[in-house]
Structure formats: structure tokens, C-alpha cells
Design a protein around this motif. Structure first.
Motif, PDB file in Angstrom:
ATOM      1  N   LEU A 231      30.817  23.581  54.304  1.00  0.00           N
ATOM      2  CA  LEU A 231      29.531  24.246  54.112  1.00  0.00           C
ATOM      3  C   LEU A 231      28.657  23.541  53.091  1.00  0.00           C
ATOM      4  CD1 LEU A 231      30.596  28.005  54.182  1.00  0.00           C
ATOM      5  CD2 LEU A 231      30.155  26.439  56.072  1.00  0.00           C
ATOM      6  N   SER A 232      29.267  22.809  52.165  1.00  0.00           N
ATOM      7  CA  SER A 232      28.477  22.109  51.158  1.00  0.00           C
ATOM      8  C   SER A 232      27.571  21.060  51.790  1.00  0.00           C
ATOM      9  CB  SER A 232      29.407  21.434  50.138  1.00  0.00           C
ATOM     10  OG  SER A 232      30.286  20.533  50.788  1.00  0.00           O
ATOM     11  N   CYS A 234      25.784  21.501  54.323  1.00  0.00           N
ATOM     12  CA  CYS A 234      24.664  22.166  55.000  1.00  0.00           C
ATOM     13  C   CYS A 234      23.621  22.702  54.028  1.00  0.00           C
ATOM     14  CB  CYS A 234      25.193  23.331  55.839  1.00  0.00           C
ATOM     15  SG  CYS A 234      26.472  22.867  57.031  1.00  0.00           S
ATOM     16  N   ARG A 235      23.798  22.470  52.746  1.00  0.00           N
ATOM     17  CA  ARG A 235      22.927  23.097  51.758  1.00  0.00           C
ATOM     18  C   ARG A 235      21.484  22.634  51.860  1.00  0.00           C
ATOM     19  NH1 ARG A 235      25.949  24.034  46.055  1.00  0.00           N
ATOM     20  NH2 ARG A 235      23.944  25.057  45.751  1.00  0.00           N
ATOM     21  N   ILE A 240      20.409  28.116  58.062  1.00  0.00           N
ATOM     22  CA  ILE A 240      21.820  28.070  58.465  1.00  0.00           C
ATOM     23  C   ILE A 240      22.080  29.245  59.395  1.00  0.00           C
ATOM     24  CG2 ILE A 240      24.211  28.179  57.682  1.00  0.00           C
ATOM     25  CD1 ILE A 240      23.227  27.040  54.988  1.00  0.00           C
ATOM     26  N   SER A 253      18.912  30.806  54.378  1.00  0.00           N
ATOM     27  CA  SER A 253      19.190  29.632  53.559  1.00  0.00           C
ATOM     28  C   SER A 253      20.575  29.769  52.933  1.00  0.00           C
ATOM     29  CB  SER A 253      18.144  29.504  52.455  1.00  0.00           C
ATOM     30  OG  SER A 253      18.285  30.570  51.513  1.00  0.00           O
ATOM     31  N   HIS A 254      21.065  28.674  52.385  1.00  0.00           N
ATOM     32  CA  HIS A 254      22.380  28.696  51.741  1.00  0.00           C
ATOM     33  C   HIS A 254      22.418  29.730  50.618  1.00  0.00           C
ATOM     34  CE1 HIS A 254      26.044  27.257  49.736  1.00  0.00           C
ATOM     35  NE2 HIS A 254      25.339  27.269  48.624  1.00  0.00           N
ATOM     36  N   TYR A 265      29.399  34.184  55.834  1.00  0.00           N
ATOM     37  CA  TYR A 265      29.133  32.884  55.210  1.00  0.00           C
ATOM     38  C   TYR A 265      29.707  32.843  53.798  1.00  0.00           C
ATOM     39  CZ  TYR A 265      26.603  28.678  53.729  1.00  0.00           C
ATOM     40  OH  TYR A 265      26.283  27.430  53.263  1.00  0.00           O
ATOM     41  N   TRP A 269      32.465  30.371  52.327  1.00  0.00           N
ATOM     42  CA  TRP A 269      32.135  29.568  51.147  1.00  0.00           C
ATOM     43  C   TRP A 269      33.189  29.741  50.053  1.00  0.00           C
ATOM     44  CZ3 TRP A 269      29.069  25.711  49.769  1.00  0.00           C
ATOM     45  CH2 TRP A 269      28.837  25.491  48.412  1.00  0.00           C
TER      46      TRP A 269
END
Length: 278
Positions: A231-232, A234-235, A240, A253-254, A265, A269
Motif C-alpha cells: 500500500l505504501s 499507492c500513496r 485509491i 485518498s491514502h 484499507y 495498512w
């Protein structure tokens, strides 16, 4: 040859991609919309995707995340028209994608799937996916994809043969290097939509983050869709989308998605972050 002669049963449209749906778009403006799309794989009674509705425009960065089997890759296969929806429609600039010329529609996507293949031909031919290629452009794309240092070590530059199937002097490359070549191939095609379906799984997290950050810079005004388990990576995306059991269960958003502590999510994470935190 018998396999290649199997007729394509897909509906073959005739509209050229240049046709627009009542808008003052230029040739680089595209809008994709999924309208209540559901899908079952042939021979299956179970839905791989259910009631997917979303819209995205040219220049956006879209990340698609979720557990294995959640429908991420199926979503991409429908977008690229490798399959057609069981229910609902997918629109390009307001027109059902099935009405477009199939080859022209395929031409607007540059896709790197997780099971991409390289061939025992020259490095340049692998990047261009063609016997003839623009050497300067191949070198540019390889460097942008993080393959510059390895390219400098190739005995014949872009003419260096990969693997030893057809050449005793062929060069063996690692899985990570192969993925960078695949990324360069996506850049070389220069299509309006770039789709990366977990193509960096062989890279360590730091190398993957570096590739994605550079890739984001050079994509420019193109639309980029990223699928990643990490997931990092996709920041930096504008939005997302979280898939779970064939459904879109979260969008944002993240920072917004992490803030929803009870959401899927945030759960994913935390599961990954625990390995990096003391």
C-alpha cells in the motif's frame, strides 16, 4: 495454427477512437466509466465483480488494492476488453467500448500484467515489442524505468540478446531487471492509459517505491492505474479504490482511508506497517 484459427466471438465494433461523445475534447482527452458492471468468468456461477460503478479521467492516478481474489485484475481485464461484462456497460467518452474498433480500443492501453513475458530476442526488440525499433527511444525508456546502469553493462547495448536460447552470447537477467524492462515496454508504447498490475512484485519495497515515484513523474498527462499489494506504493495516487469479494467497498485518498480505522484499507495498512515499525 488450429488454436490461432479459432474465431473471435467478441462483438467487433467499427467506430474509430477519434469519435467523441458530444464534447469539445481533443485527441488526448479520455473518460472511462463503469456503469453497474458485474462479471462472471466463463463456466462459473460466482460473480468475480458485482455492481462496479466508477468514472476516471485522463491524467488521474488511480490505485486499486485489495486481498487476493478480490477482483482487482478482473477489473483491469474488463477495462482492456480481454473480457466483456456479464452485466452493465463500460463507456469511453460516453460510448459503449464494444462499439469501438477492437484494435483501436486496445491501442490506447499500455499494460504490464504480473505474468508478463520477455522474449529471447534483443533488448531493444523486447522493449518495442517489434523487430524494428527506435534505439534512442528504447534507451530513454529503459533509463526512465531504472534500467540505466544495467544497460551500460550490456555488451551490445540495446542489440544485446536476452537469454541464451538463440545466442551463446545472450545475457541472463534477474526477475527485478525483467520487470524494469517490462515497465520500459509500457513507456515505449506511449499510450494514453498505462496500467501496472503488480509488475514490481520481484522488487524489494524500497526499489518498488523508487520505480513507482519515477514512473509517476514520467507518466505526465497520461492516466495511470496501479495495482499493488504494498500500500505504501499507492500513496501518491489521486484516488485509491479498495476491492473486497468483487465489490468496491472504499474510495478515497491514502490519508482519508487510513483515518477510517474500521475500514478495510486501514486494516491492510496496519497489517503491513507492523513489519516496519518497532
Amino acid at each position: 495454427y488450429a488454436f490461432l484459427d479459432i474465431p473471435n466471438k467478441k462483438y467487433q465494433g467499427t467506430l474509430p477512437i477519434e469519435k467523441r461523445a458530444l464534447c469539445d475534447c481533443n485527441d488526448n482527452d479520455y473518460e472511462i466509466e463503469f456503469c453497474d458492471v458485474s462479471f462472471k468468468y466463463p463456466g462459473s456461477d460466482a460473480y468475480a465483480l458485482r455492481h462496479i460503478s466508477l468514472k476516471f479521467h485522463v491524467g488521474e492516478r488511480l490505485a486499486v488494492v485489495g486481498m487476493n481474489g478480490s477482483g482487482k485484475t478482473t477489473f483491469i481485464k474488463l477495462l482492456c476488453r480481454l473480457y466483456d461484462p456479464t452485466e452493465g456497460k463500460i463507456l469511453l467518452n460516453g460510448i459503449d467500448i464494444q462499439k469501438y474498433n477492437y484494435e483501436e480500443y486496445m491501442s490506447i492501453f499500455s499494460v504490464v500484467f504480473q505474468d508478463f513475458k520477455l522474449f529471447s530476442f534483443s533488448l531493444g526488440q523486447n522493449v518495442a515489442a517489434n523487430a524494428d525499433y527506435d534505439k534512442a527511444r528504447v534507451e530513454y525508456c529503459l533509463k526512465k524505468a531504472g534500467f540505466g546502469e544495467r544497460l551500460a553493462q550490456m555488451p551490445n547495448g540495446t542489440d544485446t540478446c536476452l537469454y541464451k536460447d538463440f545466442s551463446e552470447n545472450g545475457v541472463e537477467i534477474s526477475g527485478g531487471e525483467a520487470q524494469k524492462i517490462a515497465l520500459a515496454r509500457a513507456l515505449y508504447k506511449d499510450a494514453p492509459f498505462i496500467v501496472l498490475d503488480e509488475p514490481t512484485s520481484a522488487l524489494d519495497p524500497v526499489a518498488e517505491a523508487e520505480v513507482y515515484s519515477k514512473f509517476n513523474e514520467i507518466v505526465g498527462q497520461k492516466t495511470a492505474i496501479y495495482i499493488s499489494h504494498r500500500l505504501s506504493s499507492c500513496r501518491f495516487c489521486d484516488e485509491i479504490i479498495v476491492f473486497d469479494h468483487g465489490l468496491i467497498i472504499q474510495r478515497g485518498s491514502h490519508d482519508d482511508l487510513v483515518a477510517d480505522e474500521k475500514g478495510k484499507y486501514a486494516e491492510l495498512w496496519r497489517a503491513q506497517a507492523q513489519y516496519y515499525e518497532k
